[in-house]
Write an enzyme that holds these catalytic residues in place. Structure first.
Site, PDB file in Angstrom:
ATOM      1  N   LYS A  67       2.800  -0.767  42.130  1.00  0.00           N
ATOM      2  CA  LYS A  67       2.887  -2.122  41.592  1.00  0.00           C
ATOM      3  C   LYS A  67       2.799  -2.053  40.072  1.00  0.00           C
ATOM      4  CE  LYS A  67       0.107  -6.390  41.094  1.00  0.00           C
ATOM      5  NZ  LYS A  67      -1.038  -7.193  41.570  1.00  0.00           N
TER       6      LYS A  67
ATOM      7  N   GLU B 159       1.463 -11.979  43.656  1.00  0.00           N
ATOM      8  CA  GLU B 159       2.792 -11.488  43.283  1.00  0.00           C
ATOM      9  C   GLU B 159       2.983 -10.005  43.539  1.00  0.00           C
ATOM     10  OE1 GLU B 159       0.307 -11.555  41.302  1.00  0.00           O
ATOM     11  OE2 GLU B 159       0.500  -9.618  40.305  1.00  0.00           O
TER      12      GLU B 159
ATOM     13  N   ASP C 217      -0.171 -10.178  34.440  1.00  0.00           N
ATOM     14  CA  ASP C 217      -0.249 -11.126  35.550  1.00  0.00           C
ATOM     15  C   ASP C 217      -1.021 -12.368  35.112  1.00  0.00           C
ATOM     16  OD1 ASP C 217      -0.393 -12.463  37.937  1.00  0.00           O
ATOM     17  OD2 ASP C 217      -1.814 -11.071  38.882  1.00  0.00           O
TER      18      ASP C 217
ATOM     19  N   ARG D 173       2.277  -8.123  46.061  1.00  0.00           N
ATOM     20  CA  ARG D 173       2.855  -7.827  47.384  1.00  0.00           C
ATOM     21  C   ARG D 173       4.337  -8.187  47.433  1.00  0.00           C
ATOM     22  NH1 ARG D 173      -1.555 -11.746  50.033  1.00  0.00           N
ATOM     23  NH2 ARG D 173      -2.594 -11.007  48.152  1.00  0.00           N
TER      24      ARG D 173
ATOM     25  N   ASP E  90      -2.552  -4.720  35.231  1.00  0.00           N
ATOM     26  CA  ASP E  90      -2.056  -4.984  36.586  1.00  0.00           C
ATOM     27  C   ASP E  90      -0.844  -4.118  36.942  1.00  0.00           C
ATOM     28  OD1 ASP E  90      -2.538  -6.294  38.970  1.00  0.00           O
ATOM     29  OD2 ASP E  90      -1.245  -8.001  38.494  1.00  0.00           O
TER      30      ASP E  90
ATOM     31  N   ASP F  11       0.361 -16.322  42.345  1.00  0.00           N
ATOM     32  CA  ASP F  11      -0.553 -15.274  41.869  1.00  0.00           C
ATOM     33  C   ASP F  11      -0.681 -14.129  42.877  1.00  0.00           C
ATOM     34  OD1 ASP F  11      -2.267 -13.988  40.162  1.00  0.00           O
ATOM     35  OD2 ASP F  11      -4.007 -15.268  40.609  1.00  0.00           O
TER      36      ASP F  11
ATOM     37  N   LYS G   2      -3.981 -18.252  36.526  1.00  0.00           N
ATOM     38  CA  LYS G   2      -5.361 -17.772  36.562  1.00  0.00           C
ATOM     39  C   LYS G   2      -6.194 -18.503  35.520  1.00  0.00           C
ATOM     40  CE  LYS G   2      -4.389 -12.973  37.924  1.00  0.00           C
ATOM     41  NZ  LYS G   2      -5.121 -13.013  39.190  1.00  0.00           N
TER      42      LYS G   2
END
Ligand code: BES
Ligand code: MN
Ligand code: ZN
Length: 501
Positions: free
Chosen positions: A267, A351, A272, A353, A290, A349, A279
């Site tokens: 990933k 994201e 993010d 996956r 991230d 959020d 967030k």
């Protein structure tokens, strides 16, 4: 370029400049070379040991500054604890602690003597190599953006480390591949530490492409190519970003020609924000890390190629930025993944996956790998479950899980297997699409893993949730960096122990 600590191995000698450190085990403190040193110092070591009650317990250090009788500016005795308890990790810790201590004292040259030091079932040369590795890992720094350091608050820096052993040639040989792994970890740490205004998807791509110098084949798919492949899940995440999303494929072919590769998928969310499901402000700066999964895969590819691993390995990373914008995807949007399965995006959020769904599908279909392991800073929930000590391991395969657990124990990068089950999978059923991208608060790391599993066919697969371990993990003797480099060691060991010819 990062200032490099130069590491050498040489025969034992007590005529070094700088700091001279002698490693000793508990109860055997004044044997061998330590006793020769004591004689040169006119018995000062023995006197200091008595005065300080030093017996060689693990982590204890006796320090003589500016002693008479030797050319060294300071002499250290460093305790390793009982010889029967010694391990690679213990030796690395000792090397790291010494390096930290000596750098703090603004000393630039360190010689560490290992006379007859070895761990059970470990030759002395390996022991020397692990001490050197510990010191090298400790020497990492990321201070390129500090322009106003005053001399006083500048941390010291060891320029040269000499490890003195009775088997310098063999130690040098043992250290060579370890140094490549450390280089890979440093690349991972650098990528995680870089702020997102510098390390956006374009810049990440450049740094991945630099691996071609080591013989890694690097291919980059931009948005147009991904669109053709139908990667609507990955592409949706980057809709709000000014930076083009990238899928980067890295290949190292050190194994038998034509043999199926092993595959690592990462990933790579360069930042993010949460997207439209934004967030809160507190701590959001951490989301520059991230892309820790992608950074790990990149550092691993570096390590494997640099040490010329005899294995065929592919690394695939989805590199994107999750931003809120007029073009950003919305909660309720339904995207179609490359697999054909549709996803209702309940929360923008969740994201990571969405990125991995297409990256995993692509990897298994194109490469038919022996196994596929993904790494992702996927959920805050994994820190609630496991803290920052263990990464979460989710898998459809007992053998791969066992291999990972053993490799992790051996390398000090531990994993804890979490459950997966039908009942958790039900939690991501959607009213409107084949699935939704969140399953609610309960078991948040597990429902995330269940989501990923929907994009994995028969191939042995493991998912490592590294949200707790990739960044802001506790500082240790061998890691003082925010981005830890977690994952390179365990996966390098997995390949070395089971998948090299
Ligand atoms: N990148 C985060 C997870 C994360 C949080 C990593 C803190 C490192 C530190 C991930 O994209 C995320 O936002 N996950 C959400 C999922 C939720 C919306 C279902 C989370 O964990 O809150
Ligand atoms: Mn997120
Ligand atoms: Zn994320």
């Amino acid at each position: 370029m990062r200032p490099e600590m130069n590491v050498t191995f040489a025969d034992i000698s007590l005529t070094r400049q700088g700091t001279l450190a002698v490693l000793v085990t508990e109860g055997a403190a004044l044997r061998g070379v330590a006793s020769d040193l004591d004689a040169k110092l006119g018995g000062a070591l023995k006197r200091a040991m008595r005065a300080a009650n030093f017996s060689g317990k693990s982590g204890t250090v006796l320090e003589l500054v500016g002693p008479q009788g030797v050319s060294a500016s300071r002499v250290l005795l460093a305790g390793l604890g009982k010889s029967g308890d010694l391990s690679a990790a213990g030796l690395e810790k000792a090397g790291g602690e010494l390096a930290g201590r000596v750098a703090k004292a603004k000393e630039t040259s360190l010689s560490i003597v290992l006379d007859g030091i070895s761990a059970p079932k470990m030759p002395a040369a390996d022991a020397a190599a692990h001490v050197a590795l510990g010191a090298k890992l400790r020497s990492y720094r990321f201070d390129k953006y500090k322009t106003k350091k005053k001399d006083d608050d500048k941390k010291g820096e060891i320029k040269s480390l000499a490890v003195l052993t009775r088997a310098p040639a063999e130690a040098r040989k043992q250290f060579a591949p370890l140094a490549k792994v450390a280089e890979g970890m440093f690349l991972t740490r650098d990528l995680v530490n870089e702020p997102a205004n510098i390390l956006h998807p374009g810049e990440f791509t450049k740094r991945a492409k630099a691996l071609s110098k080591l013989g890694v084949k690097v291919e980059v798919l931009g948005e147009a190519q991904m669109k053709k492949l139908g990667m609507g899940s990955l592409l949706g995440v980057g809709h709000g970003s000014e930076h083009e999303s990238q899928l980067i494929v890295m290949r190292w072919s050190g194994g038998k020609p034509g043999e199926k590769p092993v595959a690592f998928v990462g990933k790579g969310v360069c930042f993010d924000t949460g997207g439209i499901s934004m967030k809160p402000a507190a701590g959001m700066e951490d989301m520059k890390g991230d892309m820790g999964g992608a950074a790990c895969v990149t550092g691993l590819m570096h390590a494997l190629a640099a040490r010329k691993a005899k294995a065929n390995v592919v690394g695939v990373i989805g590199v994107v930025e999750n931003m809120p914008d007029g073009k950003a995807q919305r909660p309720g949007d339904i995207v179609t993944s490359m697999s054909g399965q549709t996803i209702e995006v309940i929360n923008t959020d969740a994201e990571g996956r969405l990125v991995l769904a297409d990256a995993l599908w692509y990897t298994q279909n194109r490469f038919k790998p022996k196994f596929m392991i993904d790494l992702a800073t996927l959920t805050g929930a994994i820190m609630i479950a496991l803290g920052k000590e263990y990464a979460g391991l989710f898998s459809n395969d007992d053998k791969l899980s066992k291999q990972l657990a053993e490799a992790g124990e051996a390398e000090g990068e531990k994993v804890w297997r979490m459950p997966m089950a039908e009942a958790y999978d039900k939690m991501i059923e959607s009213r409107f699409a084949d699935m939704k991208n969140v399953g609610g608060r309960d078991g948040g790391s597990i429902t995330a893993a269940q989501f990923l599993q929907r994009f994995v066919n028969k191939v042995p697969w493991a998912h490592l949730d590294i949200a707790g371990t990739a960044m802001a993990s506790p500082q240790t003797a061998t890691n003082q960096s925010w981005g830890s480099g977690w994952g390179v060691r365990i996966l390098n060991r997995l390949v070395a122990d089971h998948y090299e010819r």
